[in-house]
Structures are given as C-alpha cells and as structure tokens.
Scaffold this active site. Sequence first.
Site, PDB file in Angstrom:
ATOM      1  N   SER A 101     -26.600  38.747 172.317  1.00 26.50           N
ATOM      2  CA  SER A 101     -27.308  37.686 173.040  1.00 26.50           C
ATOM      3  C   SER A 101     -26.760  37.571 174.464  1.00 26.50           C
ATOM      4  O   SER A 101     -26.766  38.543 175.204  1.00 26.50           O
ATOM      5  CB  SER A 101     -27.200  36.372 172.269  1.00 26.50           C
ATOM      6  OG  SER A 101     -28.043  35.388 172.805  1.00 26.50           O
ATOM      7  N   ASP A 139     -32.452  36.479 179.116  1.00 22.86           N
ATOM      8  CA  ASP A 139     -31.110  36.928 178.738  1.00 22.86           C
ATOM      9  C   ASP A 139     -31.181  38.367 178.221  1.00 22.86           C
ATOM     10  O   ASP A 139     -32.270  38.947 178.150  1.00 22.86           O
ATOM     11  CB  ASP A 139     -30.498  35.966 177.721  1.00 22.86           C
ATOM     12  CG  ASP A 139     -31.279  35.886 176.416  1.00 22.86           C
ATOM     13  OD1 ASP A 139     -32.473  36.214 176.436  1.00 22.86           O
ATOM     14  OD2 ASP A 139     -30.698  35.479 175.393  1.00 22.86           O
ATOM     15  N   ASP A 192     -31.186  39.897 175.358  1.00 26.77           N
ATOM     16  CA  ASP A 192     -32.119  40.249 174.290  1.00 26.77           C
ATOM     17  C   ASP A 192     -33.463  39.545 174.432  1.00 26.77           C
ATOM     18  O   ASP A 192     -34.315  39.631 173.545  1.00 26.77           O
ATOM     19  CB  ASP A 192     -31.512  40.029 172.907  1.00 26.77           C
ATOM     20  CG  ASP A 192     -31.279  38.567 172.560  1.00 26.77           C
ATOM     21  OD1 ASP A 192     -31.118  37.750 173.484  1.00 26.77           O
ATOM     22  OD2 ASP A 192     -31.243  38.234 171.359  1.00 26.77           O
ATOM     23  N   ASP A 225     -34.789  36.560 174.381  1.00 32.38           N
ATOM     24  CA  ASP A 225     -35.377  35.504 173.554  1.00 32.38           C
ATOM     25  C   ASP A 225     -35.394  34.168 174.288  1.00 32.38           C
ATOM     26  O   ASP A 225     -36.089  33.235 173.871  1.00 32.38           O
ATOM     27  CB  ASP A 225     -34.667  35.382 172.200  1.00 32.38           C
ATOM     28  CG  ASP A 225     -33.211  34.964 172.312  1.00 32.38           C
ATOM     29  OD1 ASP A 225     -32.640  35.028 173.422  1.00 32.38           O
ATOM     30  OD2 ASP A 225     -32.627  34.587 171.273  1.00 32.38           O
TER      31      ASP A 225
END
Length: 447
Positions: A95, A238, A240, A242
Amino acid sequence: MFIRSISGLRATLGEDLTPEVVARYAVAFSSILPEGPIVVGRDGRPSGVWMEQVLVGALRACGRAVRQLGMVPTPTVQLMTEHSDAVGGIAITASHNPAPWNGLKFLDAGGVFLDADGNQRLWDAVDAGAGGLRADQQSGSLELVTDAIEQHVEHVLRLDAVSALPPGSGQPVVVDAVNCSGSFIVPMLLERLGYRPIPLYADGSGVFPHAPEPLTENLGDLGRAVVEHQAAFGVAVDPDADRLVLFDRHGAAIGEERTVALAARAVLASGHLGPVVVNYSTSKMVDDVAGMYGQPVERAPVGEINVVRHMQRIAAVVGGEGSGGVIYPACHAGRDSIVGLALICALMRRTGRHLDELCAEMPVRVMVKTKFDLASRQDMQRIRGLILERFADHVGATDDGIYLQWSDSWAHVRASNTEPIMRVIAEAPSQEEVRGLIDSITSLIGV
C-alpha cells in the site's frame, strides 16, 4: 519488521520478507481454498517482480491454475477475481508504506479481502506448515492476462453513473501515480473520458519520486504542475491505486474526505439511491450529501473489509473511507481510485461545475487528527473507562474504540491495529469547536 493484520501481510525486505516466506504464505493460502484458479497482481514496486515469480511458482507447485496480471492496481486484482471463476486472489503490495516494504493482500472468491476469521485461518495454516505440493511432473498452469487494466476501464465506463457523459473537450489533467500501478490505467481512463492526461510521476518504474502516501504534504509537485499546465484538476493515487486524492484547478488539494463525499453524490445524483456506508473516522460531509437525496448513512469500524461487509449486509449503493477510498459495489466490492475518479468526473461533467465549485457547495466542516503513544494495551482499557464515564450521554458505538457523537460534531478514539498508539479524530463546524473537543478528550486522559 513483520506485520500481520486484517490488511494482510506487510514486511521489510531482506531478513523479514524472503522468498521462503512468500512461498510459505502462498502454499498455505492455496490449502484453505477450494479447487480453482487464483489471480495474482503486483503494485509496481521493483521487489514485486521476484515476489510474483515466487508466488506463481509456489501456487503452480500446489497444482493451481494461476492468472498473472502483472503490474496492476489492487482494485484490478479484486475486480478480476470477483468477476470470474477464480476462487481467490493475491495482491502484492505494501500500500502506502515506504520503498523498503512490500506485502501480500489475500482475497476470497468475491474479490474481497479476508476478514478477521479468514485471516486467522490463513495465519493458522501458515504457522502449522499446512499445504501440500503436487508430485506430478507437470503441475498447475499459468495464464498471462495482458489486458487487465483495459478490462477494468471498460467495466468502469459501462457503469450507469458514468456512461453517456457529455463529450470531453480535451482539458489537461495532471497525474501523479507515484510511478506505480496507476501509471497507465489512470491516463487511460482520463483519455477515454475525453481529457488530456499529463503524466507527472507515471512512468511505471516503481521508483517513488516522493513519499508514497498521497498526503497533501507529499504532493507539492502535483499542485504546482496543475497551475503550470492550467489543468482542469490533478489526480494522485497511492502505489496500489486504491486511494484517490484530487487537486482543484488552482493547485489546491480538496482533501481526501471530500473524495468520498463527491463520489457518493455522483452515485446518488445518477438515480442510484440507497444506503451509504463509511467508517467511524469519515467526515459527516457524506451525511450532508446523502441528506440531499434523503438517504441514510451508516458507519462501520475502520478497515476496508469492515466497511464492505456492512455494505453487503444492508445493500448499500456506495461507501468508502475518508482516506480517499471509494467503494461502489456496482463495479466491485473494494476501494478503487479508478471508480472514484470516473464518478467524480461524471459529476463535474453533468453539473458543469469545476471541482472547487462542487466543494464550495458543501457545508464547512473542520477535522483534526491527532495521536499519542500507548505504553500498553492496558493503558487503552484504562483510557476507555475514563472516556465512557465522562461522555456517557454521547457514546454512539464501541465496536471500534469509542465513537462519540453530538448534533453536528463527533469524535473517534481508537488504538491502532499496527502501532502502539492511540488515535483521536474529531470533526466540528469550526476550528475552535473541534479543538475544544479534542482538548476535552486528551485532557481527560492526561495528554
């Protein structure tokens, strides 16, 4: 450092995150799933390449059919798992953690992260050394899926809240994908929506140009680039992809809390009415928006899986978390910056308003987030008792720390799941009121 939580596994590279560890978790995950394919994708960090190879090899050695997506957002892994015959998925990501970190997020057949019970089952399998490798000479299979982000974009563009938009005029939009998994899908979506994307940090190298968490203090270059290019707005995600953060045409961050509120408005304004779910730490701006359409808002404990499960229980039409994570079940059951971006673009186009103009229509609310160290979990129990006694008439919920509520303000006090700290988050109509609220809590516990 090695962390196992409801968010999956995160660890620092080297001694903590090794090929042996990755393989062990892959084999254990396979052991708790029924027969069927497993989807694998990575967020773009360079270490994700070797982790992907280890995962694929370990899963194939278990006899699994593996669908390898390559570098894609975590929401793409979720979507490709949910809308297929896959029995599970693994997203290789840490993340927003810094570069020395990477990790694994595990998905069930519905494309949803494992909940507390599911994670515990996995941890037990790992710790027991569960899982068996096939003795066949040729075991498992591999399918390389090279158009996963195209499928994701197509799925988003078919949503009722997004489709049939007024034609775009080629307005410039600056993109900061921190050179990771959003590097290609964000510009692709913007082009399909009729904008002209200007990549700032979107080369797909996985090398972070700044701290990867999409906080305002890390995104100064994006704000300046929006002004320099006279862009309609700026987009940050960010690693990833999401979480979604937006900057208005003046180069100012609108705030992650407004991301979820605007996305909710886009869904409700499209005629897709129903309950909205957010976590306890999310702004009441969402309540303001839902109230415009006569729809209720319910709250859930912090954590994507907690919000998703609550949404599923009450058939919510939209939801998310105030960190910029938009959840729209009509697409898939997970936080998705691509969905959030499309919804807010649709809202701007249909209303003919700029981002800053839409934000100006919302009531003024001031949020303050603070934290302090905890000596132990026993400290939290002592503090919990003091707060419950002092604010007995204002306790709204106790299933995730303590949620306190007043007519137009609230506070959320909770211990972190991953650090020895306590967080105190509060919101009120003015800076003076919210500071008073924070002080009344922290002074009570001697901070």
